[in-house]
Design a protein around this motif. Structure first.
Motif, PDB file in Angstrom:
ATOM      1  N   THR A 154     -11.326 -28.253 -24.261  1.00 34.88           N
ATOM      2  CA  THR A 154     -10.047 -27.949 -23.605  1.00 34.88           C
ATOM      3  C   THR A 154      -8.978 -27.568 -24.639  1.00 34.88           C
ATOM      4  OG1 THR A 154     -10.572 -29.502 -21.832  1.00 34.88           O
ATOM      5  CG2 THR A 154      -8.263 -28.852 -22.076  1.00 34.88           C
ATOM      6  N   LEU A 155      -8.928 -28.333 -25.737  1.00 34.52           N
ATOM      7  CA  LEU A 155      -7.962 -28.028 -26.785  1.00 34.52           C
ATOM      8  C   LEU A 155      -8.222 -26.671 -27.428  1.00 34.52           C
ATOM      9  CD1 LEU A 155      -7.662 -31.533 -28.514  1.00 34.52           C
ATOM     10  CD2 LEU A 155      -5.925 -30.379 -27.140  1.00 34.52           C
ATOM     11  N   LEU A 156      -9.506 -26.357 -27.657  1.00 35.03           N
ATOM     12  CA  LEU A 156      -9.858 -25.059 -28.230  1.00 35.03           C
ATOM     13  C   LEU A 156      -9.441 -23.916 -27.310  1.00 35.03           C
ATOM     14  CD1 LEU A 156     -13.358 -25.756 -29.841  1.00 35.03           C
ATOM     15  CD2 LEU A 156     -11.232 -25.185 -31.028  1.00 35.03           C
ATOM     16  N   LEU A 157      -9.711 -24.097 -26.021  1.00 33.41           N
ATOM     17  CA  LEU A 157      -9.326 -23.062 -25.058  1.00 33.41           C
ATOM     18  C   LEU A 157      -7.804 -22.863 -25.056  1.00 33.41           C
ATOM     19  CD1 LEU A 157     -11.699 -23.904 -22.050  1.00 33.41           C
ATOM     20  CD2 LEU A 157     -11.802 -21.891 -23.528  1.00 33.41           C
ATOM     21  N   ALA A 158      -7.064 -23.975 -25.118  1.00 31.84           N
ATOM     22  CA  ALA A 158      -5.602 -23.877 -25.162  1.00 31.84           C
ATOM     23  C   ALA A 158      -5.137 -23.183 -26.436  1.00 31.84           C
ATOM     24  CB  ALA A 158      -4.977 -25.271 -25.059  1.00 31.84           C
ATOM     25  N   PHE A 159      -5.791 -23.498 -27.568  1.00 33.31           N
ATOM     26  CA  PHE A 159      -5.434 -22.887 -28.845  1.00 33.31           C
ATOM     27  C   PHE A 159      -5.634 -21.375 -28.813  1.00 33.31           C
ATOM     28  CE2 PHE A 159      -6.925 -21.513 -33.080  1.00 33.31           C
ATOM     29  CZ  PHE A 159      -5.752 -21.702 -33.777  1.00 33.31           C
ATOM     30  N   PHE A 160      -6.808 -20.952 -28.288  1.00 36.31           N
ATOM     31  CA  PHE A 160      -7.074 -19.514 -28.216  1.00 36.31           C
ATOM     32  C   PHE A 160      -6.136 -18.815 -27.233  1.00 36.31           C
ATOM     33  CE2 PHE A 160     -11.328 -20.766 -29.916  1.00 36.31           C
ATOM     34  CZ  PHE A 160     -11.258 -20.016 -31.082  1.00 36.31           C
ATOM     35  N   ALA A 161      -5.746 -19.530 -26.180  1.00 38.05           N
ATOM     36  CA  ALA A 161      -4.791 -18.946 -25.236  1.00 38.05           C
ATOM     37  C   ALA A 161      -3.449 -18.692 -25.915  1.00 38.05           C
ATOM     38  CB  ALA A 161      -4.619 -19.876 -24.033  1.00 38.05           C
ATOM     39  N   VAL A 162      -3.041 -19.635 -26.768  1.00 36.80           N
ATOM     40  CA  VAL A 162      -1.787 -19.453 -27.512  1.00 36.80           C
ATOM     41  C   VAL A 162      -1.896 -18.277 -28.475  1.00 36.80           C
ATOM     42  CG1 VAL A 162      -0.248 -20.509 -29.220  1.00 36.80           C
ATOM     43  CG2 VAL A 162      -1.079 -21.852 -27.283  1.00 36.80           C
ATOM     44  N   LEU A 163      -3.037 -18.179 -29.170  1.00 41.08           N
ATOM     45  CA  LEU A 163      -3.243 -17.064 -30.086  1.00 41.08           C
ATOM     46  C   LEU A 163      -3.145 -15.730 -29.371  1.00 41.08           C
ATOM     47  CD1 LEU A 163      -6.143 -18.184 -32.469  1.00 41.08           C
ATOM     48  CD2 LEU A 163      -3.713 -17.953 -32.989  1.00 41.08           C
ATOM     49  N   ILE A 164      -3.764 -15.639 -28.216  1.00 44.06           N
ATOM     50  CA  ILE A 164      -3.725 -14.396 -27.458  1.00 44.06           C
ATOM     51  C   ILE A 164      -2.303 -14.073 -27.032  1.00 44.06           C
ATOM     52  CG2 ILE A 164      -4.457 -13.296 -25.290  1.00 44.06           C
ATOM     53  CD1 ILE A 164      -7.089 -14.899 -25.555  1.00 44.06           C
ATOM     54  N   ALA A 165      -1.570 -15.101 -26.609  1.00 50.67           N
ATOM     55  CA  ALA A 165      -0.194 -14.879 -26.156  1.00 50.67           C
ATOM     56  C   ALA A 165       0.692 -14.409 -27.314  1.00 50.67           C
ATOM     57  CB  ALA A 165       0.368 -16.166 -25.544  1.00 50.67           C
ATOM     58  N   VAL A 166       0.472 -15.025 -28.498  1.00 49.82           N
ATOM     59  CA  VAL A 166       1.280 -14.646 -29.658  1.00 49.82           C
ATOM     60  C   VAL A 166       0.933 -13.245 -30.127  1.00 49.82           C
ATOM     61  CG1 VAL A 166       1.735 -15.190 -32.078  1.00 49.82           C
ATOM     62  CG2 VAL A 166       1.651 -17.019 -30.386  1.00 49.82           C
ATOM     63  N   SER A 167      -0.310 -12.871 -30.071  1.00 47.78           N
ATOM     64  CA  SER A 167      -0.741 -11.570 -30.560  1.00 47.78           C
ATOM     65  C   SER A 167      -0.253 -10.423 -29.692  1.00 47.78           C
ATOM     66  CB  SER A 167      -2.277 -11.520 -30.653  1.00 47.78           C
ATOM     67  OG  SER A 167      -2.854 -11.641 -29.365  1.00 47.78           O
ATOM     68  N   TYR A 168       0.205 -10.722 -28.509  1.00 49.67           N
ATOM     69  CA  TYR A 168       0.700  -9.679 -27.619  1.00 49.67           C
ATOM     70  C   TYR A 168       2.179  -9.455 -27.894  1.00 49.67           C
ATOM     71  CZ  TYR A 168       2.290  -7.259 -23.436  1.00 49.67           C
ATOM     72  OH  TYR A 168       2.869  -6.372 -22.588  1.00 49.67           O
ATOM     73  N   VAL A 169       2.553  -8.263 -28.322  1.00 48.51           N
ATOM     74  CA  VAL A 169       3.929  -7.937 -28.672  1.00 48.51           C
ATOM     75  C   VAL A 169       4.598  -7.221 -27.511  1.00 48.51           C
ATOM     76  CG1 VAL A 169       5.415  -6.690 -30.255  1.00 48.51           C
ATOM     77  CG2 VAL A 169       3.319  -7.761 -31.098  1.00 48.51           C
ATOM     78  N   ASP A 170       5.666  -7.808 -27.029  1.00 47.68           N
ATOM     79  CA  ASP A 170       6.480  -7.185 -25.990  1.00 47.68           C
ATOM     80  C   ASP A 170       7.497  -6.291 -26.691  1.00 47.68           C
ATOM     81  OD1 ASP A 170       8.308  -6.502 -24.032  1.00 47.68           O
ATOM     82  OD2 ASP A 170       8.033  -8.392 -22.943  1.00 47.68           O
ATOM     83  N   LEU A 171       7.302  -4.968 -26.626  1.00 44.86           N
ATOM     84  CA  LEU A 171       8.162  -4.035 -27.354  1.00 44.86           C
ATOM     85  C   LEU A 171       9.607  -4.107 -26.892  1.00 44.86           C
ATOM     86  CD1 LEU A 171       5.823  -0.912 -27.586  1.00 44.86           C
ATOM     87  CD2 LEU A 171       6.280  -2.647 -29.320  1.00 44.86           C
ATOM     88  N   ASN A 172       9.817  -4.279 -25.610  1.00 46.05           N
ATOM     89  CA  ASN A 172      11.184  -4.378 -25.104  1.00 46.05           C
ATOM     90  C   ASN A 172      11.889  -5.610 -25.667  1.00 46.05           C
ATOM     91  OD1 ASN A 172      10.987  -2.048 -23.534  1.00 46.05           O
ATOM     92  ND2 ASN A 172      10.145  -3.172 -21.782  1.00 46.05           N
ATOM     93  N   LEU A 173      11.134  -6.742 -25.673  1.00 47.86           N
ATOM     94  CA  LEU A 173      11.697  -7.968 -26.220  1.00 47.86           C
ATOM     95  C   LEU A 173      11.983  -7.815 -27.710  1.00 47.86           C
ATOM     96  CD1 LEU A 173      12.516 -10.918 -25.843  1.00 47.86           C
ATOM     97  CD2 LEU A 173      10.132 -11.566 -26.217  1.00 47.86           C
ATOM     98  N   TRP A 174      11.074  -7.140 -28.426  1.00 45.71           N
ATOM     99  CA  TRP A 174      11.240  -6.910 -29.853  1.00 45.71           C
ATOM    100  C   TRP A 174      12.494  -6.084 -30.140  1.00 45.71           C
ATOM    101  CZ3 TRP A 174      10.278  -8.649 -34.379  1.00 45.71           C
ATOM    102  CH2 TRP A 174      10.342  -7.838 -35.501  1.00 45.71           C
ATOM    103  N   GLU A 175      12.739  -5.044 -29.335  1.00 43.46           N
ATOM    104  CA  GLU A 175      13.930  -4.220 -29.515  1.00 43.46           C
ATOM    105  C   GLU A 175      15.193  -5.028 -29.251  1.00 43.46           C
ATOM    106  OE1 GLU A 175      14.409  -1.220 -30.682  1.00 43.46           O
ATOM    107  OE2 GLU A 175      12.275  -1.062 -31.123  1.00 43.46           O
ATOM    108  N   GLN A 176      15.145  -5.894 -28.238  1.00 42.78           N
ATOM    109  CA  GLN A 176      16.303  -6.732 -27.950  1.00 42.78           C
ATOM    110  C   GLN A 176      16.607  -7.677 -29.111  1.00 42.78           C
ATOM    111  OE1 GLN A 176      15.643  -8.758 -24.242  1.00 42.78           O
ATOM    112  NE2 GLN A 176      15.328  -6.857 -23.084  1.00 42.78           N
ATOM    113  N   MET A 177      15.523  -8.219 -29.707  1.00 40.88           N
ATOM    114  CA  MET A 177      15.710  -9.112 -30.854  1.00 40.88           C
ATOM    115  C   MET A 177      16.328  -8.366 -32.031  1.00 40.88           C
ATOM    116  SD  MET A 177      12.159 -11.307 -30.750  1.00 40.88           S
ATOM    117  CE  MET A 177      12.513 -12.070 -32.335  1.00 40.88           C
TER     118      MET A 177
END
Length: 224
Positions: A30-53
Motif C-alpha cells: 500500500t505504501l509503495l502504491l501511494a509513493f508511486f502515485a505521488v511520483l506520477i502526480a509530481v512528474s505531471y507539469v501543469d503548464l498553466n499553473l507553471w505560468e501563474q507561478m
C-alpha cells in the motif's frame, strides 16, 4: 483434559501466526502504491499553473526592486543636489549591492600633481554630507579612494603616484570629518594607477592620452 481441542487450538494459533506476515506485506504494498502515485502526480507539469507561478515570482521581484531603501533615498537626493555636476559630466552616481558609488573627475577636487582640496571639491563634499545627514538615523559608512593616471610623479612631497593618491583620498576624508562625519565611519585608500577604468595604453604599448583624465578620479562609496 481434551487433547483433541487443545491440538485444534494450537493449529489455529500456528495458522494465525503464519498469516501475520501478510499484514506487513500488504501495508508495504500500500505504501509503495501511494509513493508511486505521488511520483506520477509530481512528474505531471501543469503548464498553466507553471505560468501563474512564474508571473507571481516576477511580480514579487518587481516589488522588491521598487522598495525605497534608505540608500535609494540618499541616491535620489544626491542626483538632485549634484544635478549640475552630473550635467557637466563631472560625476557619475550608481547604486548597486555594494552601496552608492560616486565617481568624480579629480580636476573637481585637485590641481594637477597636488592634494590641496579645491573649493569646488569642498562644495561637492558638502552636498554629499547633506544627503547622508538627511537620514541621520542611518550611520552610513564612507570609503574614499584616490586614483591617478600612469604619468610618473617624483616630487619632494609625492615621490610617486602612491603617495599622491593616498594624500588625495586622505584630504577628502579630513574634510568629511570636518563636516561632522565620525572618523570611525570613514576610510581612505590610495591605488595610484593600478585600477584604471579605461586602458592606460593601447595594444602597441603607447599611452592613450585622452584616457588619463578618466583614470584620474576620486571614488566615494556610501554603504550600510
Amino acid at each position: 483434559m481434551d487433547f483433541k481441542n487443545l491440538h485444534r487450538k494450537t493449529e489455529l494459533d500456528t495458522h494465525e501466526e503464519d498469516q501475520e506476515w501478510l499484514l506487513t506485506y500488504s501495508d508495504m504494498i500500500t505504501l509503495l502504491l501511494a509513493f508511486f502515485a505521488v511520483l506520477i502526480a509530481v512528474s505531471y507539469v501543469d503548464l498553466n499553473l507553471w505560468e501563474q507561478m512564474k508571473q507571481g515570482l516576477r511580480s514579487e521581484i518587481n516589488k522588491q526592486e521598487n522598495v525605497q531603501t534608505p540608500l535609494a533615498e540618499v541616491k535620489k537626493d544626491l542626483d538632485e543636489k549634484l544635478a549640475e555636476e552630473r550635467e557637466a559630466e563631472l560625476v557619475d552616481i550608481t547604486l548597486d549591492r555594494e552601496g552608492i558609488k560616486l565617481f568624480f573627475n579629480s580636476s573637481s577636487f585637485y590641481n594637477s600633481g597636488e592634494a590641496n582640496l579645491l573649493p569646488t571639491g569642498q562644495q561637492i563634499i558638502d552636498k554629499v554630507t547633506q544627503a547622508m545627514n538627511d537620514l541621520g538615523y542611518y550611520k552610513f559608512k564612507v570609503d574614499v579612494e584616490g586614483h591617478t593616471d600612469n604619468v610618473p610623479i617624483n616630487t619632494p612631497v609625492y615621490p610617486s603616484n602612491w603617495e599622491l593618491s593616498v594624500a588625495r583620498a586622505s584630504g577628502v576624508v579630513k574634510y568629511f570629518i570636518q563636516e561632522g562625519i565620525e572618523p570611525e565611519r570613514i576610510k581612505a585608500s590610495g591605488y595610484a594607477d593600478t585600477k584604471p577604468i579605461v586602458p592606460h595604453v593601447d595594444e602597441t604599448g603607447n599611452d592613450i592620452v585622452e584616457n588619463r583624465a578618466l583614470n584620474r578620479r576620486i571614488v566615494i562609496r556610501i554603504y550600510y
